[in-house]
Design a protein around this motif. Structure first.
Motif, PDB file in Angstrom:
ATOM      1  N   GLY A 274       0.797  -1.226   0.000  1.00  0.00           N
ATOM      2  CA  GLY A 274       0.000   0.000   0.000  1.00  0.00           C
ATOM      3  C   GLY A 274       0.822   1.265   0.000  1.00  0.00           C
ATOM      4  N   LEU A 275       2.095   1.169  -0.401  1.00  0.00           N
ATOM      5  CA  LEU A 275       2.994   2.327  -0.378  1.00  0.00           C
ATOM      6  C   LEU A 275       3.532   2.559  -1.780  1.00  0.00           C
ATOM      7  N   SER A 276       3.205   3.727  -2.355  1.00  0.00           N
ATOM      8  CA  SER A 276       3.654   4.019  -3.717  1.00  0.00           C
ATOM      9  C   SER A 276       5.138   4.341  -3.771  1.00  0.00           C
ATOM     10  N   ALA A 277       5.706   4.760  -2.640  1.00  0.00           N
ATOM     11  CA  ALA A 277       7.134   5.127  -2.550  1.00  0.00           C
ATOM     12  C   ALA A 277       7.468   6.329  -3.422  1.00  0.00           C
ATOM     13  N   GLN A 278       6.484   7.195  -3.703  1.00  0.00           N
ATOM     14  CA  GLN A 278       6.733   8.324  -4.581  1.00  0.00           C
ATOM     15  C   GLN A 278       7.461   9.462  -3.882  1.00  0.00           C
ATOM     16  N   ASP A 279       7.381   9.543  -2.554  1.00  0.00           N
ATOM     17  CA  ASP A 279       7.984  10.677  -1.856  1.00  0.00           C
ATOM     18  C   ASP A 279       9.501  10.615  -1.953  1.00  0.00           C
ATOM     19  N   VAL A 280      10.098  11.776  -2.188  1.00  0.00           N
ATOM     20  CA  VAL A 280      11.530  11.828  -2.439  1.00  0.00           C
ATOM     21  C   VAL A 280      12.325  11.373  -1.217  1.00  0.00           C
ATOM     22  N   ASN A 281      11.785  11.573  -0.009  1.00  0.00           N
ATOM     23  CA  ASN A 281      12.554  11.152   1.163  1.00  0.00           C
ATOM     24  C   ASN A 281      12.645   9.634   1.259  1.00  0.00           C
ATOM     25  N   ILE A 282      11.607   8.920   0.781  1.00  0.00           N
ATOM     26  CA  ILE A 282      11.664   7.463   0.775  1.00  0.00           C
ATOM     27  C   ILE A 282      12.678   6.989  -0.266  1.00  0.00           C
ATOM     28  N   GLN A 283      12.661   7.600  -1.440  1.00  0.00           N
ATOM     29  CA  GLN A 283      13.640   7.262  -2.464  1.00  0.00           C
ATOM     30  C   GLN A 283      15.063   7.519  -1.948  1.00  0.00           C
ATOM     31  N   TYR A 284      15.231   8.624  -1.246  1.00  0.00           N
ATOM     32  CA  TYR A 284      16.546   8.991  -0.717  1.00  0.00           C
ATOM     33  C   TYR A 284      17.020   7.948   0.298  1.00  0.00           C
ATOM     34  N   LEU A 285      16.103   7.464   1.146  1.00  0.00           N
ATOM     35  CA  LEU A 285      16.491   6.485   2.165  1.00  0.00           C
ATOM     36  C   LEU A 285      17.117   5.242   1.538  1.00  0.00           C
ATOM     37  N   PHE A 286      16.485   4.741   0.483  1.00  0.00           N
ATOM     38  CA  PHE A 286      17.010   3.526  -0.132  1.00  0.00           C
ATOM     39  C   PHE A 286      18.293   3.809  -0.910  1.00  0.00           C
ATOM     40  N   GLY A 287      18.425   5.046  -1.416  1.00  0.00           N
ATOM     41  CA  GLY A 287      19.690   5.415  -2.041  1.00  0.00           C
ATOM     42  C   GLY A 287      20.810   5.481  -1.019  1.00  0.00           C
ATOM     43  N   GLU A 288      20.526   6.031   0.159  1.00  0.00           N
ATOM     44  CA  GLU A 288      21.534   6.089   1.215  1.00  0.00           C
ATOM     45  C   GLU A 288      21.900   4.682   1.688  1.00  0.00           C
ATOM     46  N   ALA A 289      20.906   3.815   1.772  1.00  0.00           N
ATOM     47  CA  ALA A 289      21.173   2.428   2.177  1.00  0.00           C
ATOM     48  C   ALA A 289      22.068   1.741   1.149  1.00  0.00           C
ATOM     49  N   ARG A 290      21.790   1.968  -0.143  1.00  0.00           N
ATOM     50  CA  ARG A 290      22.599   1.382  -1.198  1.00  0.00           C
ATOM     51  C   ARG A 290      24.060   1.807  -1.072  1.00  0.00           C
ATOM     52  N   ALA A 291      24.281   3.089  -0.682  1.00  0.00           N
ATOM     53  CA  ALA A 291      25.649   3.588  -0.542  1.00  0.00           C
ATOM     54  C   ALA A 291      26.404   2.821   0.542  1.00  0.00           C
TER      55      ALA A 291
END
Length: 576
Positions: A274-291
Motif C-alpha cells: 500500500g505504499l507508492s514510494a513516490q515521496d523523495v525522502n523514501i527514495q533517498y532512504l534507499f539510495g543512502e542504504a545502497r551507498a
C-alpha cells in the motif's frame, strides 16, 4: 480452450495468493515466517477506513472553492484554488471544463484532477492561503488530521488485524509506515492484553530508547493520534508538505529516525504494501542504504517485494538503486521477483494463513515419533496444507469477517485445548511468539501438547483430502460444538483437543463433554489414555452403544511407522 486471464491485484483470491507463496514467491513466504522482512506500509492498507490521497485532495479543493468570496478578484481562496488546479497539469481542453463557480463534484474532469493531484499532493498541501499564517493550515485545519485520522482508531480493518496477528506470532520485527492513523495500534490493542507487550510505537527520538518488544512501528511521517493528544509536540512532526519532505532528509530533528530506517533498508529485505514510494525522502532512504551496502542479484529471499498490480516508475527506481550494477542486466528477473500481484487484504490474509501453516508444519517436524522418518513427516505436513487451503476458501468475499471469525475460532479452540474452559475474552492466542527457525530450540514445546495437536491436525487434514471424512467448522459461540467437527457419511462428530490431563478433566467438569457422548472425541496430546477395565457387572460382548472416545495422540505417534499407519490407527481409535 482459452486460458483464464491471470488475476489482478484487485481480483486475486486468498487461495490464489497462497499459490503464489507456495510457488514463485516461496522465498518471500519463508522469509516472513523466519522474521526476516521489514514491512513498509502506506495509505493503501487503510483506504477503507480513512481518506486516501484522493479523499484528502477533494477535501482541500472543496474547502477552497466553497470559501471563495464572490466579487473579490484577489480572493485568497480563489488564488489558492487556481494554484492547485495548475498543479493538476490539465490539457487546455480539460482546463476549460473547470468552472470555479460550481461545486467540484460537478466538474466533468474532476476524476482527472484528483488523479493528477495524487502525484502532487505534497505541493498542494504546501500552498499558502493568505490570511492563514500557519504553514500547515490546509493539513491541520482543513484536512483535519485529528478528526480524519485519529478518530478512526477504534475500527481496524482486515489489513491491520493481519499485521497484529503476524506481530503476535513473532514474525514481524519492524514496520515502517508513512501513515498517520492509529489503526495498527488499535488492532494490536483489540487482540492482546492491554499491558502493551507487543508493539513499540516510535515517533520521536526518545521512543527508540524504550525496551524493545515483539514489533517496532516506526511512524516516520508522524502520528495523528499523538498529534491530537499533544499538538505542541507532535503536530510539527506530521510530514505531508513538499517543503517538509525535501527538508526531511537534512533536518536534524529526524536524524535518528532516518538512521533507523536506513538500517532497516540495509539489513532486512523489504515488503512494501500500500505504499507508492513516490515521496523523495523514501527514495533517498534507499539510495543512502545502497551507498552503505547494495543488495546483489540473485537474491533469496528477494530483497524488495511490492504488493501491487504493476510496478510504477518509483518502485522501479528503488530496484535500480538498491541492486545497483546488477539491475540493468537482470531487469525481467528482478522485476518478476519484486511484483507480488495482490493488494493488502488478500496479500496479508494469505501471509497470516501461510505463517500459521508453516508453524504447524514445523511442529510436525519436531513431534516425538521415533519411527516416522523425515519423508513420512513431509507427507503428514501436506495434511496441514490441505487444511489451510480448505480454510482459505472461506476468505471470500469478506476478508475482514473471515479474519475476525478465524481469531474467534482459534482463540476458543486454544482456550479449550490449554485450559478445558472457554476463553475469557477474544484476545488472540498465538501458536507461539518465535519465528519458525527458532521453534525447535523451545524446550517447553515437548510438554506443551502443541506438537501432538499439530500432528492431529495433519491427520485430520489428510483424511479430509482423501475423502475419509469432511472437516466442518464449529461455532465459537457454542463451545459444545467443539474445536472442529468431522462429518463421515451421515454422522457428525465433535472434536476436542486437550493439551494435558487437567484440560481433559476440565472439559468434562465444564459440561462440554460427558462420558456417554457418542458424538464426541477428545484427542489428548501428552498423556496416553488408560483403557478403562470393564465392570464385572457389565454384560459380555458389545452393547452397540458408543460413549465418549478418548484418543492418546502421544501413544499413537510413538507407535506409528508411517503417515498412513498413523492415519489408520487414528481412524480405529476414533471409530469413524
Amino acid at each position: 480452450m482459452a486460458l483464464a486471464p491471470a488475476p489482478t491485484a484487485l481480483t486475486i483470491t486468498v487461495r490464489q495468493a497462497l499459490d503464489l507463496l507456495d510457488g514463485p514467491f516461496a522465498g518471500l513466504a519463508s522469509g516472513v515466517a523466519q522474521r526476516q522482512y521489514a514491512f513498509w506500509l502506506g495509505s493503501g492498507i487503510s483506504r477503507d477506513r480513512v481518506d486516501d490521497l484522493k479523499g484528502v485532495i477533494a477535501k482541500v479543493l472543496n474547502h477552497l472553492r466553497d470559501s471563495i468570496i464572490a466579487g473579490i478578484p484577489n480572493c485568497a481562496y480563489r488564488t489558492a484554488l487556481e494554484e492547485a488546479i495548475e498543479l493538476a497539469y490539465l490539457s487546455p481542453g480539460d482546463r476549460a471544463q473547470v468552472d470555479l463557480s460550481t461545486p467540484i463534484a460537478g466538474w466533468p474532469v474532476i476524476d482527472t484532477v484528483l488523479t493528477n493531484l495524487t502525484r502532487e499532493y505534497s505541493r498542494l498541501l504546501d500552498i499558502r492561503v493568505h490570511g492563514h499564517p500557519e504553514p500547515d493550515y490546509l493539513l491541520w485545519d482543513i484536512v483535519d488530521v485529528p478528526r480524519t485520522f485519529a478518530a478512526a482508531l477504534a475500527e481496524p480493518d482486515c489489513e491491520h488485524l493481519c499485521l497484529a496477528i503476524l506481530a503476535l506470532e513473532g514474525v514481524l520485527p519492524d514496520v515502517a509506515t508513512a501513515n498517520w492513523d492509529g489503526l495498527i495500534e488499535a488492532a494490536v490493542d483489540e487482540l492482546t492484553d492491554p499491558t502493551g507487550i507487543t508493539l513499540r510505537v516510535c515517533v520521536i527520538p526518545d521512543d527508540f530508547r524504550e525496551p524493545p518488544l515483539l514489533t517496532r512501528l516506526l511512524k516516520f511521517h508522524g502520528c495523528a493520534v499523538r498529534a491530537a493528544a499533544d499538538p505542541a509536540t507532535y503536530r510539527p512532526l506530521l510530514i505531508a508538505r513538499y517543503s517538509q519532505i525535501t527538508d526531511w532528509q537534512h533536518n536534524a530533528n529526524y536524524a535518528l529516525m532516518r538512521h533507523q530506517l536506513v538500517d532497516l533498508a540495509v539489513t532486512k529485505p523489504t515488503l512494501m504494501v500500500g505504499l507508492s514510494a513516490q515521496d523523495v525522502n523514501i527514495q533517498y532512504l534507499f539510495g543512502e542504504a545502497r551507498a552503505l551496502m547494495a543488495w546483489t542479484w540473485p537474491c533469496d529471499p528477494p530483497a524488495h517485494v511490492f504488493a501491487e498490480n504493476a510496478l510504477g516508475q518509483d518502485q522501479r527506481n528503488i530496484l535500480r538503486v538498491v541492486y545497483r550494477g546488477d539491475y540493468d542486466g537482470n531487469i525481467p528477473a528482478i522485476e518478476a521477483s519484486a511484483l507480488f500481484r495482490a493488494y493488502a487484504k488478500p496479500a496479508l490474509t494469505a501471509l497470516v494463513l501461510h505463517v500459521l501453516c508453516t508453524k504447524l508444519r514445523t511442529f510436525v517436524q519436531n513431534v516425538d515419533a521415533p519411527h516416522l522418518a523425515q519423508p513420512e513427516r513431509a507427507v503428514m505436513e501436506q495434511g496441514i496444507v490441505a487444511l489451510r487451503n480448505r480454510l482459505s476458501a472461506g476468505a471470500e468475499p469478506d476478508r475482514l469477517a473471515f479474519i475476525r471469525t478465524l481469531v474467534r475460532g482459534a482463540t476458543q479452540a486454544m482456550a479449550l485445548f490449554q485450559e478445558g474452559a472457554p476463553a475469557a475474552d477474544c484476545r488472540y492466542k498465538p501458536l507461539g511468539d518465535a519465528p519458525v527457525q527458532r521453534i525447535s530450540a523451545d524446550a517447553s514445546l515437548a510438554t506443551s501438547g502443541i506438537l501432538e495437536l499439530a500432528a492431529t491436525l495433519a491427520v485430520l487434514g489428510a483424511g479430509d483430502s482423501a475423502g475419509k471424512w469432511r472437516i466442518g467448522h464449529s461455532d465459537p459461540a457454542d463451545l459444545q460444538t467443539g474445536a472442529l467437527r468431522l462429518v463421515a457419511g451421515t454422522t457428525t462428530t465433535r472434536i476436542f483437543f486437550a493439551a494435558n490431563d487437567r484440560a481433559g478433566v476440565q472439559l468434562e467438569i465444564n459440561g462440554l463433554v460427558k462420558s456417554d457422548d457418542g458424538d464426541a472425541i477428545v484427542v489428548h496430546s501428552t498423556s496416553p489414555v488408560l483403557k478403562m477395565a470393564r465392570s464385572p457387572l457389565a454384560p459380555p460382548g458389545r452393547t452397540g452403544r458408543m460413549g465418549l472416545r478418548n484418543i492418546g495422540m502421544a501413544e499413537l505417534l510413538r507407535e506409528a511407522t508411517s503417515a498412513n499407519h498413523l492415519s489408520e490407527r487414528f481412524g480405529e481409535e476414533a471409530v469413524l
